[in-house]
Structures are given as structure tokens and as C-alpha cells.
Write a protein that holds these residues in place. Structure first.
Motif, PDB file in Angstrom:
ATOM      1  N   ALA A 547       0.787  -1.233   0.000  1.00 29.69           N
ATOM      2  CA  ALA A 547       0.000   0.000   0.000  1.00 29.69           C
ATOM      3  C   ALA A 547       0.819   1.282   0.000  1.00 29.69           C
ATOM      4  CB  ALA A 547      -0.951   0.005   1.206  1.00 29.69           C
ATOM      5  N   THR A 548       2.117   1.211   0.252  1.00 31.46           N
ATOM      6  CA  THR A 548       2.947   2.422   0.243  1.00 31.46           C
ATOM      7  C   THR A 548       4.285   2.110  -0.420  1.00 31.46           C
ATOM      8  OG1 THR A 548       4.062   2.023   2.375  1.00 31.46           O
ATOM      9  CG2 THR A 548       1.930   3.163   2.442  1.00 31.46           C
ATOM     10  N   PRO A 549       4.930   3.111  -0.997  1.00 29.68           N
ATOM     11  CA  PRO A 549       6.236   2.865  -1.623  1.00 29.68           C
ATOM     12  C   PRO A 549       7.350   2.616  -0.621  1.00 29.68           C
ATOM     13  CG  PRO A 549       5.666   5.182  -1.759  1.00 29.68           C
ATOM     14  CD  PRO A 549       4.454   4.480  -1.228  1.00 29.68           C
ATOM     15  N   VAL A 550       7.158   3.020   0.653  1.00 23.46           N
ATOM     16  CA  VAL A 550       8.218   2.856   1.648  1.00 23.46           C
ATOM     17  C   VAL A 550       8.079   1.565   2.428  1.00 23.46           C
ATOM     18  CG1 VAL A 550       8.525   5.335   1.886  1.00 23.46           C
ATOM     19  CG2 VAL A 550       6.916   4.161   3.396  1.00 23.46           C
ATOM     20  N   ALA A 551       7.085   0.729   2.090  1.00 19.95           N
ATOM     21  CA  ALA A 551       6.818  -0.464   2.878  1.00 19.95           C
ATOM     22  C   ALA A 551       7.905  -1.519   2.728  1.00 19.95           C
ATOM     23  CB  ALA A 551       5.459  -1.060   2.488  1.00 19.95           C
ATOM     24  N   TYR A 552       8.508  -1.609   1.541  1.00 17.84           N
ATOM     25  CA  TYR A 552       9.485  -2.673   1.301  1.00 17.84           C
ATOM     26  C   TYR A 552      10.452  -2.200   0.230  1.00 17.84           C
ATOM     27  CZ  TYR A 552      11.217  -7.496   1.010  1.00 17.84           C
ATOM     28  OH  TYR A 552      12.013  -8.616   1.051  1.00 17.84           O
ATOM     29  N   GLN A 553      11.649  -2.766   0.234  1.00 23.72           N
ATOM     30  CA  GLN A 553      12.689  -2.282  -0.657  1.00 23.72           C
ATOM     31  C   GLN A 553      12.340  -2.481  -2.129  1.00 23.72           C
ATOM     32  OE1 GLN A 553      15.827  -4.539   1.081  1.00 23.72           O
ATOM     33  NE2 GLN A 553      15.518  -6.353  -0.199  1.00 23.72           N
ATOM     34  N   THR A 554      11.616  -3.546  -2.468  1.00 24.52           N
ATOM     35  CA  THR A 554      11.255  -3.738  -3.875  1.00 24.52           C
ATOM     36  C   THR A 554      10.241  -2.682  -4.326  1.00 24.52           C
ATOM     37  OG1 THR A 554       9.543  -5.345  -3.259  1.00 24.52           O
ATOM     38  CG2 THR A 554      11.722  -6.210  -3.820  1.00 24.52           C
ATOM     39  N   ALA A 567      -0.063   7.898  -4.437  1.00 18.53           N
ATOM     40  CA  ALA A 567      -1.469   7.506  -4.594  1.00 18.53           C
ATOM     41  C   ALA A 567      -1.630   6.239  -5.433  1.00 18.53           C
ATOM     42  CB  ALA A 567      -2.259   8.647  -5.224  1.00 18.53           C
ATOM     43  N   ASP A 568      -0.696   5.961  -6.337  1.00 22.77           N
ATOM     44  CA  ASP A 568      -0.786   4.754  -7.159  1.00 22.77           C
ATOM     45  C   ASP A 568      -0.688   3.498  -6.301  1.00 22.77           C
ATOM     46  OD1 ASP A 568      -0.994   6.281  -9.480  1.00 22.77           O
ATOM     47  OD2 ASP A 568       1.188   6.412  -9.690  1.00 22.77           O
ATOM     48  N   TYR A 569       0.193   3.535  -5.307  1.00 21.22           N
ATOM     49  CA  TYR A 569       0.330   2.397  -4.396  1.00 21.22           C
ATOM     50  C   TYR A 569      -0.930   2.237  -3.549  1.00 21.22           C
ATOM     51  CZ  TYR A 569       5.340   2.243  -5.490  1.00 21.22           C
ATOM     52  OH  TYR A 569       6.553   2.130  -6.122  1.00 21.22           O
ATOM     53  N   LEU A 570      -1.461   3.354  -3.051  1.00 21.07           N
ATOM     54  CA  LEU A 570      -2.666   3.291  -2.230  1.00 21.07           C
ATOM     55  C   LEU A 570      -3.847   2.753  -3.042  1.00 21.07           C
ATOM     56  CD1 LEU A 570      -2.450   6.713  -0.341  1.00 21.07           C
ATOM     57  CD2 LEU A 570      -2.001   4.450   0.604  1.00 21.07           C
ATOM     58  N   ARG A 571      -4.038   3.298  -4.240  1.00 18.76           N
ATOM     59  CA  ARG A 571      -5.202   2.953  -5.056  1.00 18.76           C
ATOM     60  C   ARG A 571      -5.192   1.474  -5.461  1.00 18.76           C
ATOM     61  NH1 ARG A 571      -4.695   6.801  -8.121  1.00 18.76           N
ATOM     62  NH2 ARG A 571      -3.397   5.848  -9.732  1.00 18.76           N
ATOM     63  N   ILE A 574      -4.334  -1.069  -1.536  1.00 18.45           N
ATOM     64  CA  ILE A 574      -5.293  -1.260  -0.440  1.00 18.45           C
ATOM     65  C   ILE A 574      -6.331  -2.337  -0.773  1.00 18.45           C
ATOM     66  CG2 ILE A 574      -7.167  -0.136   0.831  1.00 18.45           C
ATOM     67  CD1 ILE A 574      -5.467   2.359   0.998  1.00 18.45           C
ATOM     68  N   PRO A 575      -6.920  -2.357  -1.984  1.00 18.13           N
ATOM     69  CA  PRO A 575      -7.840  -3.464  -2.295  1.00 18.13           C
ATOM     70  C   PRO A 575      -7.170  -4.835  -2.215  1.00 18.13           C
ATOM     71  CG  PRO A 575      -8.117  -1.675  -3.870  1.00 18.13           C
ATOM     72  CD  PRO A 575      -6.894  -1.349  -3.072  1.00 18.13           C
ATOM     73  N   LEU A 576      -5.906  -4.924  -2.641  1.00 19.65           N
ATOM     74  CA  LEU A 576      -5.215  -6.212  -2.558  1.00 19.65           C
ATOM     75  C   LEU A 576      -4.980  -6.606  -1.106  1.00 19.65           C
ATOM     76  CD1 LEU A 576      -3.889  -8.564  -3.982  1.00 19.65           C
ATOM     77  CD2 LEU A 576      -1.775  -7.231  -4.144  1.00 19.65           C
ATOM     78  N   VAL A 577      -4.628  -5.640  -0.258  1.00 20.01           N
ATOM     79  CA  VAL A 577      -4.479  -5.927   1.172  1.00 20.01           C
ATOM     80  C   VAL A 577      -5.796  -6.443   1.739  1.00 20.01           C
ATOM     81  CG1 VAL A 577      -4.110  -4.897   3.448  1.00 20.01           C
ATOM     82  CG2 VAL A 577      -2.584  -4.317   1.562  1.00 20.01           C
ATOM     83  N   ALA A 578      -6.910  -5.794   1.383  1.00 18.14           N
ATOM     84  CA  ALA A 578      -8.219  -6.218   1.883  1.00 18.14           C
ATOM     85  C   ALA A 578      -8.559  -7.637   1.423  1.00 18.14           C
ATOM     86  CB  ALA A 578      -9.298  -5.237   1.422  1.00 18.14           C
TER      87      ALA A 578
END
Length: 594
Positions: A547-554, A567-571, A574-578
Motif C-alpha cells: 500500500a505504500t512505496p516505503v513499505a518494502y525495498q522492492t 497515490a498509485d500504491y494506495l489505489r 489497499i484493495p489487494l491488502v483487503a
């Protein structure tokens, strides 16, 4: 349960919060935050030992992570992954995917997702993404699917594959090792793979068909506006621009190039002019101002060697990978050999970008370097300094040791999967064989090992142990259990997963694992639930970092290449996390019959 934690438990919670804040703030490097965490635990327990222990017992707790079998296993797996990459053992899969992309984009996208998922089950996530970025970027340039629509879905597939085995990521090994230290049985390599595959049934169609539609097509933006680099123009001593004002210099610059002077130059051009623009624009600016983009003597040396050898010079763009030695160094202190650095493109790092954007700023993962040299020098530079060549250059020929590296990897994973030996032993044996057979040169082992990962894992092990023995995990588990007792088992699992996922996406998955695993273990005891599904909820939550660009190195590695925004990561994430939280929670309930 007491209303307030005792002094040691409160101290453990404060240290954990400080560690998370350090990761989120980004002012200090991950390695520094990790070492400060270890030092804080050691100093606290030396000054204020645990009841019934002497002051040296705390030192053992703080530093035992460096000798923990989990860390040895992680380092061994890094060496195995390095052997697969440097020998070209994965090249046949890459070539097959490239051919499929030329024939059918839709089917190729599905196959790419599945292949990446399967590879990341046994190979660290980063090398798999390193393999895929050039393929997807090249296919996009050849009228394939835009890279901005493929990189995030492929990265998500790699992360899901990594979560499905105990050796898929270092975080998985950390959770499993902490769970074993808590008295749980040892998970075998593919123990929870079926649970992830069940959850993948709705996630795979989303990544394949829906996620690309949620992402922008940045092809036109990238095509019309090439990557802009920060550069330092070295003005020749006989240049007519010497002594001119910066306004006069700007009047000679080509369109699209911006220029300014270093501090304390009095507003007049002397030896240096700082500029930003495309490579072509910077080249023209250097010509107009009678300057060079690299030190004049170095440019002449490289050109002279090129002339003697009869080989053409090349300019290539290279991304700074997470294990690069260049991270934290400036172009002045990096000590480049055989190549000339012409400019640098700073990756945008939301929430963490505190650098001054100048050519002399310290380099970070995801930055793109513009370098010049002969092909073999560029190759040596890339391999020695941990870089990924994005454009240009010659393909590296596949080594004859590729079958050997592949056999060693399969043997190591196979022995552990069959339960014949623990993964710590089989991985270490595989690493030794990689050295013995020459697949990985021992003097280059430093390129395979990530110092950041080593100290982060060691700090996480120490923090997790301190959270446990201090009573902090039991206290936090009791607090959470008081609220979770009213939820059904699936709700408990989902709540734990969401809690850990939130920590992971804004701080560190290893730290989230260190804090979350003992808490989940204690919640299970208080609610009368089996510990295994709750611990696996922590493991899965640590890997839901989409959901965020800073979550993981990849996530950071694809930021610049896809020209993504936060916003691209959030959009798309977040649905994939859900989806994953819902399906994984239901799968755990079904699998364990709770």
C-alpha cells in the motif's frame, strides 16, 4: 492483568516505539536505527538488570541476534540467491517470458505473475524483481503493456510468493525462529504454502485483470519527458564563461536545462555550475559552456583507453539496489573505478526524503546513476557496487556454472522440504557449495550479503526477546485480548493481520515481526486459541506491504521506473491488502478448524 506494565515492560514498549518512529521518520538510516536499538537494550539491561539476573545477562540478550541461527540461515540464502543471479541460472525463464510478451500481452502478463510468484517462493524477492525490471521495461518500449501498468502487479506477485514459504523472505524466517524460541514446533519449508495458494485464488485475477486498470499509463510522460538528472558541469579554465554571471550562463543553455551556482561563489561562474536536465540537454549545456559532465582528466583517460582497445564508449542508466555499497555515500566519496558518473536522478521517497537535491547529495536506494565507460567496465561497476542496469549496455553472457548453481539451490531447498535436515543446515551447506564450485567468489561475498538486513534482523531478534522476557508482550497481548475476545476467530486473525500490516507499510516488516509474534502468542493463550494460526497471521501481515512505496525495498526499486506516485500504491494496493486479509483469515480458520 495489571493496569500498567512494570518498568522493564514499559521500557521495552518505549524502545519498540522509538524503533518504529526511527524507521518512519527516515532521518537516520535503517542500519543506524537498528544498532541504536541494540545499544539501548544492552545499556538498559546493564544498568537495570532483569530480576534474578546479573548485568551481563542483558548483554547476551541484546547481542545474541548476531549469532542466531535465523541470521545464519538468512545470510546463507542471500548467497544462494546471489549464485542464481550471477551465473545466469534464471536467464532461460527470462528469455521465455520475453518471447511470450512479444506474442500475447494478456497471457504473458498472467504467466509472468505466476512465474514470479513461484520463483520468489525459494529465491529472495529482490533478485527476482531485478530479473524482471529490464524485461518489462524493454517490452513496454517495444509496444508492450506500459511498464507503469505491470511493475506494481508483478512486485505484488513476488511479495505473495515470498510469503508462502519459510525461506521466501528474511521476515518469514524471523517470525518462524521467534515462534520456535517461544516453544512452538518448527515449521517446514512449505508448511503454510497451501493457505497462501487458497488466498491467491481471488488475488491472482485482481493482480492480472484489475490492478493494471487502476494504474496510470505513464508511457507518454516518459516518452515526451526523459528522466532528468542532476549534474555538475566542470567549466574549462579557458572557457569564455569564466567570470560571467549565472544569468549570462543561463542565456546560453538549451531549453529544459536549469542551472545554478554552488554556495559561496559570489554569483559568478568559476569552476563549477550545477544543472538539471535530460542527458541530451546536459550534453548540449556542457558544450555551450565549454565544460564536461565528469572531471576532464577522467573523461580523457576513459576515451584514451577506449581508443587503444578499439571499443566504443557507452552511457548507461543504473539504479541503486537495496544492497548497494553506494547507499549513503556521495559521488565524491564513492570512489568510482573505470567509469565516469555524469549525473544522478534522485528517487522520490515520500515521508522520508530529507535530502538536498544536488549532485553531491548522498545516494539512496532507487536513485538512478548516469555513467559512462566501456561495456566491461560498466559490467564490473554494476557487479561490484550492487547496481541494476536499466538501459543500454551489453547483455551478460550466461555462465557455464548456471546448472551447478541451479542444482545447489534445488538440493538445499529439497533437503529442507523433505525434513531431512533443518533449513539452517541445508542453506549453509548450499552457500559453502556455491563458494567451493566458484558460482560465487568468496571475495565477492559482501555483494551478496546486505549489511542493512543483517543488523535489522539482529536488532529485531533482540527486541522480540526483550518484549517477551520483560513481560511487555504479555501485557500488550492482554490489552488486545480484552477487545478481541468478542470477535469470532476469523475476526481475531484479521485484526492481528491488519495491526501488523499497518506497522509494515509505514515502518519495517522485520520490526513488526519482532513485536507482533510474541504478542500474538500471548493473545492465543489468553483467548484459548491455538498459537500457530495467530503467529501465521503475523507472518502474513508482515508481507502485505503493497500500500505504500516505503513499505518494502522492492516497492522503492520500481518507483522511478514506473514513474509512480504515492497515490498509485494506495489505489492499487489497499484493495489487494483487503482481499488478502479476508481470504487469509478465512483460510486459517478453515485450515486449523477453529
Amino acid at each position: 492483568m495489571t493496569l500498567l506494565p512494570d518498568l522493564h515492560a514499559a521500557s521495552a514498549i518505549l524502545i519498540a516505539l522509538a524503533m518504529f518512529y526511527g524507521f518512519m521518520n527516515g532521518r537516520l538510516r535503517v542500519e543506524i536505527v537498528s544498532l541504536l536499538t541494540i545499544a539501548a537494550i544492552a545499556l538498559l539491561l546493564y544498568v537495570m538488570p532483569m530480576p534474578g539476573q546479573d548485568k551481563y545477562a542483558g548483554l547476551q540478550l541484546a547481542f545474541e541476534g548476531f549469532g542466531h541461527y535465523a541470521l545464519v540461515t538468512i545470510c546463507s540464502l542471500m548467497i544462494l540467491g546471489r549464485g542464481m543471479v550471477v551465473t545466469g541460472a534464471l536467464d532461460p525463464a527470462a528469455r521465455l517470458l520475453a518471447q511470450m510478451w512479444r506474442h500475447n500481452k494478456t497471457i504473458a502478463m498472467l504467466v509472468t505473475l505466476v512465474v514470479c510468484l513461484l520463483l520468489s517462493m525459494v529465491i529472495n524477492d529482490t533478485p527476482v524483481l531485478v530479473l524482471m525490471i529490464p524485461i518489462l521495461v524493454q517490452m513496454a518500449a517495444q509496444d508492450g503493456m506500459p511498464a507503469s501498468k505491470t511493475l506494481i502487479p508483478v512486485n505484488a506477485a513476488i511479495l505473495i510468493g515470498g510469503m508462502s514459504t519459510t525461506i521466501g523472505t528474511s521476515t518469514n524466517l524471523l517470525v518462524v525462529s521467534i515462534a520456535k524460541d517461544l516453544g512452538m514446533r518448527q515449521f517446514h519449508v512449505f508448511e503454510f504454502t497451501p493457505i497462501v495458494l487458497i488466498a491467491l485464488l481471488p488475488a491472482l485475477p485482481y493482480m492480472w485483470l484489475v490492478m493494471p486498470r487502476l494504474l496510470p499509463d505513464n508511457t507518454r510522460a516518459v516518452a515526451s519527458q526523459s528522466r532528468r538528472f542532476l549534474a555538475k558541469l566542470r567549466i574549462a579554465a579557458d572557457s569564455p564563461m569564466r567570470g560571467k554571471t549565472i544569468e549570462e550562463a543561463r542565456g546560453r543553455l538549451p531549453e529544459g536545462v536549469e542551472a545554478w551556482l554552488p554556495p559561496s561563489t559570489g554569483g559568478h561562474v568559476h569552476r563549477r555550475v550545477l544543472a538539471t536536465g535530460t542527458f541530451e540537454g546536459l550534453q548540449e549545456a556542457a558544450r555551450k559552456l565549454s565544460g564536461t559532465l565528469a572531471p576532464h582528466w577522467l573523461v580523457e583517460k576513459i576515451r584514451s583507453e577506449s581508443g587503444r582497445s578499439g571499443k566504443d564508449l557507452m552511457v548507461a542508466e543504473m539504479i541503486v539496489a537495496p544492497d548497494s555499497r553506494l547507499i549513503g555515500l556521495t559521488p565524491k566519496t564513492a570512489g568510482f573505478e573505470g567509469v565516469a558518473m555524469l549525473g544522478v536522478h534522485h528517487v522520490r521517497q515520500p515521508l522520508r526524503d530529507t535530502r538536498q537535491h544536488t549532485p553531491d547529495a548522498p545516494m539512496k536506494e532507487g536513485d538512478v546513476l548516469l555513467v559512462m565507460g566501456m561495456p566491461e567496465d560498466l559490467q564490473r561497476f554494476r557487479e561490484a557496487d550492487g547496481l541494476l542496469q536499466l538501459e543500454g549496455g551489453q547483455e551478460i553472457a550466461r555462465s557455464g556454472k548456471a546448472p551447478v548453481a541451479l542444482a545447489i539451490m534445488l538440493g538445499s531447498v529439497g533437503l529442507a522440504s523433505l525434513g531431512l535436515v533443518p533449513i539452517a543446515i541445508s542453506a549453509l551447506a548450499g552457500a559453502i557449495l556455491m563458494f567451493a564450485t566458484g558460482c560465487v567468489r568468496f571475495e565477492r561475498a559482501g555483494r551478496a550479503l546486505s549489511g542493512q538486513v543483517i543488523v535489522l534482523v539482529a536488532a529485531s531478534i533482540a527486541l522480540g526477546k526483550f518484549m517477551l522476557v520483560s513481560g511487555a508482550a504479555a501485557w500488550l497481548g492482554g490489552i488486545m485480548a480484552a477487545f478481541l475476545q468478542y470477535l469470532p476467530p476469523a475476526g481475531v486473525l484479521a485484526a492481528i493481520m491488519i495491526f501488523v500490516t499497518t506497522l509494515t507499510n509505514f515502518a519495517s516488516n522485520s520490526a513488526a515481526a519482532a513485536v507482533g509474534t510474541p504478542i500474538a502468542f500471548n493473545i492465543a493463550a489468553k483467548l484459548g486459541l491455538p498459537a500457530e494460526p495467530l503467529v501465521l497471521a503475523v507472518l502474513f501481515g508482515c508481507n502485505l506491504c503493497y500500500a505504500t512505496p516505503v513499505a518494502y525495498q522492492t516497492n522503492m526499486m520500481i518507483l522511478a521506473e514506473g514513474d509512480y506516485k504515492f497515490a498509485d500504491y494506495l489505489r492499487s494496493g489497499i484493495p489487494l491488502v483487503a482481499i488478502m486479509v479476508a481470504t487469509l483469515s478465512a483460510s486459517l480458520v478453515f485450515w486449523y478448524g477453529i
